[in-house]
Motif scaffolding. Structure first.
Motif, PDB file in Angstrom:
ATOM      1  N   LEU A 172      54.759  42.085 -15.130  1.00 16.13           N
ATOM      2  CA  LEU A 172      54.377  42.852 -13.943  1.00 16.13           C
ATOM      3  C   LEU A 172      52.906  42.679 -13.637  1.00 16.13           C
ATOM      4  N   GLN A 173      52.107  42.708 -14.725  1.00 17.68           N
ATOM      5  CA  GLN A 173      50.668  42.624 -14.544  1.00 17.68           C
ATOM      6  C   GLN A 173      50.269  41.305 -13.889  1.00 17.68           C
ATOM      7  N   SER A 174      51.004  40.242 -14.241  1.00 17.06           N
ATOM      8  CA  SER A 174      50.656  38.952 -13.635  1.00 17.06           C
ATOM      9  C   SER A 174      51.170  38.878 -12.203  1.00 17.06           C
ATOM     10  N   LEU A 175      52.288  39.591 -11.940  1.00 17.11           N
ATOM     11  CA  LEU A 175      52.848  39.552 -10.581  1.00 17.11           C
ATOM     12  C   LEU A 175      52.138  40.527  -9.648  1.00 17.11           C
ATOM     13  N   LEU A 176      51.541  41.549 -10.263  1.00 16.66           N
ATOM     14  CA  LEU A 176      50.997  42.645  -9.490  1.00 16.66           C
ATOM     15  C   LEU A 176      50.024  42.225  -8.380  1.00 16.66           C
ATOM     16  N   PRO A 177      49.022  41.377  -8.694  1.00 16.27           N
ATOM     17  CA  PRO A 177      48.090  41.007  -7.626  1.00 16.27           C
ATOM     18  C   PRO A 177      48.784  40.392  -6.422  1.00 16.27           C
ATOM     19  N   VAL A 178      49.770  39.525  -6.690  1.00 14.56           N
ATOM     20  CA  VAL A 178      50.498  38.881  -5.595  1.00 14.56           C
ATOM     21  C   VAL A 178      51.249  39.926  -4.784  1.00 14.56           C
ATOM     22  N   LEU A 179      51.955  40.789  -5.520  1.00 14.05           N
ATOM     23  CA  LEU A 179      52.743  41.847  -4.878  1.00 14.05           C
ATOM     24  C   LEU A 179      51.829  42.729  -4.034  1.00 14.05           C
ATOM     25  N   PHE A 180      50.693  43.113  -4.615  1.00 13.70           N
ATOM     26  CA  PHE A 180      49.726  43.961  -3.915  1.00 13.70           C
ATOM     27  C   PHE A 180      49.268  43.286  -2.633  1.00 13.70           C
ATOM     28  N   LYS A 181      49.014  41.976  -2.721  1.00 12.88           N
ATOM     29  CA  LYS A 181      48.519  41.254  -1.551  1.00 12.88           C
ATOM     30  C   LYS A 181      49.542  41.301  -0.430  1.00 12.88           C
ATOM     31  N   ILE A 182      50.814  41.047  -0.781  1.00 12.92           N
ATOM     32  CA  ILE A 182      51.873  41.019   0.233  1.00 12.92           C
ATOM     33  C   ILE A 182      51.989  42.402   0.879  1.00 12.92           C
ATOM     34  N   ILE A 183      52.087  43.434   0.017  1.00  8.68           N
ATOM     35  CA  ILE A 183      52.206  44.796   0.548  1.00  8.68           C
ATOM     36  C   ILE A 183      50.975  45.133   1.378  1.00  8.68           C
ATOM     37  N   GLY A 184      49.814  44.721   0.864  1.00  3.36           N
ATOM     38  CA  GLY A 184      48.557  45.015   1.549  1.00  3.36           C
ATOM     39  C   GLY A 184      48.504  44.405   2.933  1.00  3.36           C
ATOM     40  N   VAL A 185      48.934  43.140   3.054  1.00  2.00           N
ATOM     41  CA  VAL A 185      48.930  42.486   4.370  1.00  2.00           C
ATOM     42  C   VAL A 185      49.838  43.256   5.315  1.00  2.00           C
ATOM     43  N   GLY A 186      51.030  43.634   4.830  1.00  2.00           N
ATOM     44  CA  GLY A 186      51.969  44.403   5.653  1.00  2.00           C
ATOM     45  C   GLY A 186      51.336  45.695   6.144  1.00  2.00           C
ATOM     46  N   ILE A 187      50.756  46.448   5.213  1.00  2.00           N
ATOM     47  CA  ILE A 187      50.159  47.734   5.572  1.00  2.00           C
ATOM     48  C   ILE A 187      49.034  47.527   6.578  1.00  2.00           C
ATOM     49  N   THR A 188      48.206  46.505   6.324  1.00  2.00           N
ATOM     50  CA  THR A 188      47.074  46.254   7.212  1.00  2.00           C
ATOM     51  C   THR A 188      47.538  45.956   8.629  1.00  2.00           C
ATOM     52  N   VAL A 189      48.543  45.075   8.738  1.00  2.09           N
ATOM     53  CA  VAL A 189      49.031  44.690  10.068  1.00  2.09           C
ATOM     54  C   VAL A 189      49.599  45.908  10.793  1.00  2.09           C
ATOM     55  N   VAL A 190      50.456  46.664  10.091  1.00  2.00           N
ATOM     56  CA  VAL A 190      51.077  47.830  10.718  1.00  2.00           C
ATOM     57  C   VAL A 190      50.008  48.831  11.152  1.00  2.00           C
ATOM     58  N   ALA A 191      49.045  49.073  10.265  1.00  2.00           N
ATOM     59  CA  ALA A 191      47.995  50.050  10.580  1.00  2.00           C
ATOM     60  C   ALA A 191      47.163  49.579  11.766  1.00  2.00           C
ATOM     61  N   ALA A 192      46.861  48.281  11.803  1.00  2.00           N
ATOM     62  CA  ALA A 192      46.061  47.760  12.908  1.00  2.00           C
ATOM     63  C   ALA A 192      46.809  47.919  14.218  1.00  2.00           C
ATOM     64  N   MET A 193      48.134  47.645  14.176  1.00  2.00           N
ATOM     65  CA  MET A 193      48.935  47.787  15.385  1.00  2.00           C
ATOM     66  C   MET A 193      48.989  49.246  15.821  1.00  2.00           C
TER      67      MET A 193
END
Lengths: 118, 470
Positions: free
Chosen positions: B224-245
């Protein structure tokens, strides 16, 4: 234990140690010296027991900006750090010398009294 | 025969016997640890190495490798780590920084793997809080009976709290100052621990399932720890886009509300309720009430993408303050405006239910869309009755085209942001319905003897059109 027996060796080490910084400044006041020169100077006068003690002191005197150094080529091997006093270092040395002279005169007079009484 | 090694020290290279090398290396690492708390530790040690090289080169001229005796002699000249510098009772200067810290070094929270059942979270917390591990474990275990939030907390701590792996970290965990004596002590403790570690078979049997579980979770945690940064990035991009919209939409909404509240984008008679300062205050406060949380969500998104906090303390406090003020103003406005809104909804003809009969005839098909509902009565004479709020009725267009009764909404081709569209209920009477087409969320219910299987309801997904046999 420590309270009962006076630790002569420790007392001498402490005395030397507290004077060591002054001695280092004195040694360097002659001109630019590198660590080994300082060591042989101090060792000749039996002021230092283990060489390792010098290095943290040099580091501290430098961070207190009493000393500065520059790298110089050497024929024997790799380049060496040559230490010299800064203006601040010279002033500190003068102050310490004054203090030392006061101390010696007062201690000497104490010793004279002591010798008279015995 | 003795093995020799080539080493480079202070810029010079030497041949050294293996045993001598081991002694020298140990000495140097002790010296390093001795000066670990000094600001110029690296410089002090490298200066000392220069001196060592000088002494070796003075003695090793005969071409023989450096012997253990030479290293011993060197150490006695240079001084053992405890003889060097500020050791002894009267610690002097460079410890200026280290000494005041020493009595109460701040503890850091680590996972204590030396005493771990799963991830060492409880044991690390116990060290941090200065209590016994058993109590912390008991509390975590008890939370299982109260919704199990402890399990979630445990997993989160397991992921975010680092393990105390090095001896230095183990000392930080206990808040002990990092010096040679303490480092040596941890090594001794570890040796003692290994020697002591021979628990009774009963204890071992009890611990075995936990150990296995721990091993499994530790592996899972690592993955999980190795996957976490990638997962965070994907979720983060989603949240950022939605919030910006959401931000863009909100700004657009606020601007259209503030500049032209009677525009086609808004169909609620806002201007009838409030005007002037009250209206602007209400809109502005509502804007900030919604906007500030979106800013925080956006920051959360960017934090996840950047994998570090993008929150600024000052900015966060200011936004929070703004939000509190906006909420207060908004509540104030809401209290002030609520009776007026209620009054408006009750009295305005705009919101009253009305019915209207349309004089339409000669159709045998029905097309309906949107959210409208129709009840068809086949086998009767032509009659069309619509029932809805006046406003919706006004906007509904009902007409016959090529023998088809069409129900449409004039708003369908207009952009309207804050329009509410109420349901229009139609009762349609006709001799027969050959074809019924219901699109969107519309619904058609058939009442009568004529269609197959009697009463039926048609929805868009069930029957977009149906041909009814005569």
């Amino acid at each position: 234990m420590d309270n009962k027996i006076f630790d002569m060796e420790n007392a001498r080490a402490q005395m030397r140690k507290s004077l060591l910084e002054y001695c280092i400044l004195l040694a360097i006041s002659q001109g630019e010296l590198y660590a080994s020169d300082i060591l042989s100077e101090l060792k000749a006068d039996n002021l230092i027991v283990v060489e390792g003690t010098l290095y943290p002191m040099l580091s501290r005197l430098k961070s207190d900006s009493l000393l500065e150094y520059s790298w110089k080529e050497s024929k024997a091997g790799p380049p060496r750090k040559y230490y010299r006093l800064t203006g601040e270092g010279k002033r500190t040395l003068e102050q310490l010398t004054l203090t030392w002279q006061e101390l010696t005169s007062s201690i000497n007079s104490l010793i004279k009294k002591y010798e008279k009484n015995n | 025969m003795k093995k020799t090694i080539n080493i480079s020290i202070g810029g010079l290279s030497f041949q050294i016997e293996e045993e001598a090398y081991a002694t020298l290396e140990k000495y140097l690492s002790e010296v390093k640890a001795r000066f670990a708390s000094y600001p110029d530790a690296g410089e002090i040690v490298s200066d000392m190495e220069d001196r060592i090289a000088e002494q070796f080169s003075a003695k090793a001229q005969t071409g023989r490798p450096i012997s253990p005796a030479m290293v011993q002699e060197l150490i006695s000249v240079m001084g053992r780590p405890d003889q060097i510098g500020e050791a002894g009772k009267n610690d002097s200067a460079p410890n200026q920084e280290a000494v005041p810290k020493a009595p109460g070094m701040p503890k850091r929270l680590f996972r204590n793997l030396d005493d771990a059942i799963l991830g060492g979270v409880c044991s690390g917390l116990a060290v941090y809080l200065g209590t016994d591990t058993a109590w912390v474990r008991l509390i975590f275990a008890l939370t299982i009976f109260f919704g199990g939030f402890g399990i979630v907390l445990y997993l989160i701590l397991w992921i975010i709290v680092p393990a105390a792996e090095t001896d230095t970290e183990k000392l930080q965990m206990r808040g002990s100052p990092i010096n040679l004596k303490n480092l040596e002590q941890t090594v001794r403790d570890r040796v003692a621990e290994i020697k002591k570690k021979d628990p009774s078979t009963v204890k071992r049997a009890l611990a075995a399932p936990f150990k296995a579980l721990g091993l499994f979770f530790r592996g899972l945690g690592r993955v999980l720890q190795s996957l976490l940064p990638v997962l965070f990035k994907i979720i983060g991009v989603g949240i950022t886009v939605v919030a910006a919209m959401a931000m863009a939409g909100l700004v657009f909404a606020a601007v259209s509300l503030l500049t032209n509240s009677g525009s086609p984008y808004v169909d609620f008679p806002l201007k009838e309720i409030a005007s002037g300062a009250v209206y602007y205050a209400a809109v502005a406060s509502a804007f900030f009430v919604a906007f500030v949380p979106i800013v925080f969500i956006l920051l959360l998104g960017t934090s996840l993408v950047a994998y570090r906090s993008t929150f600024k303390r000052m900015g966060s406090f200011m936004l929070l303050g703004l939000w509190v003020v906006a909420v207060a103003v908004f509540l104030n406005m809401a209290v002030k405006l609520a009776p007026q809104v209620e009054d408006l909804v009750k009295t305005s003809p705009y919101f009253q239910t009305a019915s209207k009969e349309y004089a339409l005839r000669d159709f045998s098909a029905l097309e309906i869309g949107g959210v409208d509902e129709a009840v068809i009565h086949p086998g009767s004479s032509f009659k069309v009755v619509a029932e809805a709020r006046q406003k919706d009725l006004d906007e509904t267009r009902i007409f016959v085209q090529n023998g088809t009764l069409k129900v449409g909404h004039e708003r369908l081709f207009k952009i309207c942001l804050f329009c509410t569209r109420g349901k229009v209920k139609l009762s349609i009477y006709a001799p027969s319905f050959d074809r019924i087409s219901a699109s969107g969320a519309s619904r058609v219910t058939s009442r009568g003897k004529n269609p197959p299987n009697g009463s039926r309801t048609f929805r868009c997904f069930q029957a977009v059109s149906f041909r009814h046999s005569r």
